[in-house]
Motif scaffolding. Structure first.
Motif, short mmCIF file in Angstrom:
data_model
loop_
_atom_site.label_atom_id
_atom_site.label_comp_id
_atom_site.label_asym_id
_atom_site.label_seq_id
_atom_site.Cartn_x
_atom_site.Cartn_y
_atom_site.Cartn_z
N GLY A 24 0.77 -1.21 0.06
CA GLY A 24 0.03 -0.13 -0.01
C GLY A 24 0.80 1.28 -0.03
O GLY A 24 2.36 1.14 0.20
N PRO A 25 0.25 2.52 -0.18
CA PRO A 25 1.16 3.81 -0.18
C PRO A 25 1.59 4.16 1.05
O PRO A 25 0.97 3.53 1.97
N SER A 26 2.45 5.12 1.15
CA SER A 26 2.79 5.79 2.17
C SER A 26 1.78 6.29 2.93
O SER A 26 0.84 6.75 2.44
N LEU A 27 1.89 6.22 4.15
CA LEU A 27 0.84 6.68 5.29
C LEU A 27 1.46 7.84 5.96
O LEU A 27 0.90 8.55 7.02
N LEU A 28 2.71 8.58 5.49
CA LEU A 28 3.08 9.55 6.24
C LEU A 28 2.43 11.11 5.75
O LEU A 28 1.59 10.93 4.99
N PRO A 29 2.41 12.00 6.88
CA PRO A 29 1.41 13.19 6.67
C PRO A 29 1.62 13.59 5.47
O PRO A 29 0.60 14.20 5.00
N GLU A 30 2.83 13.92 4.82
CA GLU A 30 2.96 14.43 3.41
C GLU A 30 2.17 13.85 2.46
O GLU A 30 1.72 14.37 1.45
N ALA A 31 2.23 12.56 2.41
CA ALA A 31 1.45 11.54 1.62
C ALA A 31 -0.13 11.63 1.80
O ALA A 31 -0.74 11.53 0.53
N LEU A 32 -0.63 11.99 2.90
CA LEU A 32 -2.03 12.21 2.87
C LEU A 32 -2.62 13.62 3.07
O LEU A 32 -3.61 13.74 3.45
N ALA A 33 -1.57 14.42 2.79
CA ALA A 33 -1.81 16.13 2.90
C ALA A 33 -3.34 16.35 2.09
O ALA A 33 -3.74 17.33 2.58
N ARG A 34 -3.58 15.59 1.10
CA ARG A 34 -4.51 15.97 0.21
C ARG A 34 -5.90 15.42 0.80
O ARG A 34 -6.80 15.88 0.17
N TYR A 35 -5.94 14.71 1.90
CA TYR A 35 -7.00 14.23 2.51
C TYR A 35 -7.31 14.78 3.88
O TYR A 35 -6.45 15.32 4.68
N ASN A 36 -8.81 15.20 4.16
CA ASN A 36 -8.92 15.52 5.54
C ASN A 36 -9.29 14.36 6.53
O ASN A 36 -9.15 13.38 5.99
N LEU A 37 -9.47 14.58 7.81
CA LEU A 37 -9.69 13.53 8.79
C LEU A 37 -10.96 12.82 8.29
O LEU A 37 -10.71 11.69 8.56
N ASP A 38 -11.98 13.26 8.00
CA ASP A 38 -13.12 12.56 7.34
C ASP A 38 -13.01 11.77 6.48
O ASP A 38 -13.30 10.65 6.53
N ALA A 39 -12.05 12.09 5.46
CA ALA A 39 -11.82 11.17 4.19
C ALA A 39 -11.06 10.11 4.66
O ALA A 39 -11.18 8.79 4.14
#
Length: 75
Positions: A19-34
């Motif tokens: 699966g993809p990285s779960l580091l904050p910079e990789a998740l920056a395009r998502y909000n908490l709800d997403a």
């Protein structure tokens, strides 16, 4: 759970694997709800399963919040 179960696909340091990285910079395009929704409902057509049978919405939201603020472990 995050590093044991999620880490089996996303890497033990959350830098990615099957699966993809779960580091904050990789998740920056998502909000908490997403992110909470992805945890609970999975991603169809991928290896990401739904965790709603094992986690409450509060549990998933806590994991999502943690993912957005986690400091990466050394590789």
């Amino acid at each position: 759970m995050l590093y044991q179960d999620c880490g089996s696909c996303h890497g033990m340091t959350l830098r990615g694997g099957l699966g993809p990285s779960l580091l904050p910079e990789a998740l920056a395009r998502y909000n908490l709800d997403a992110i909470t929704g992805i945890i609970l409902h999975g991603v169809p057509g991928t290896a990401m399963p739904p965790w709603s049978d094992l986690l409450t919405e509060d549990d998933a939201a806590w994991l999502a919040d943690h993912l957005l603020s986690v400091k990466p472990a050394s590789p």
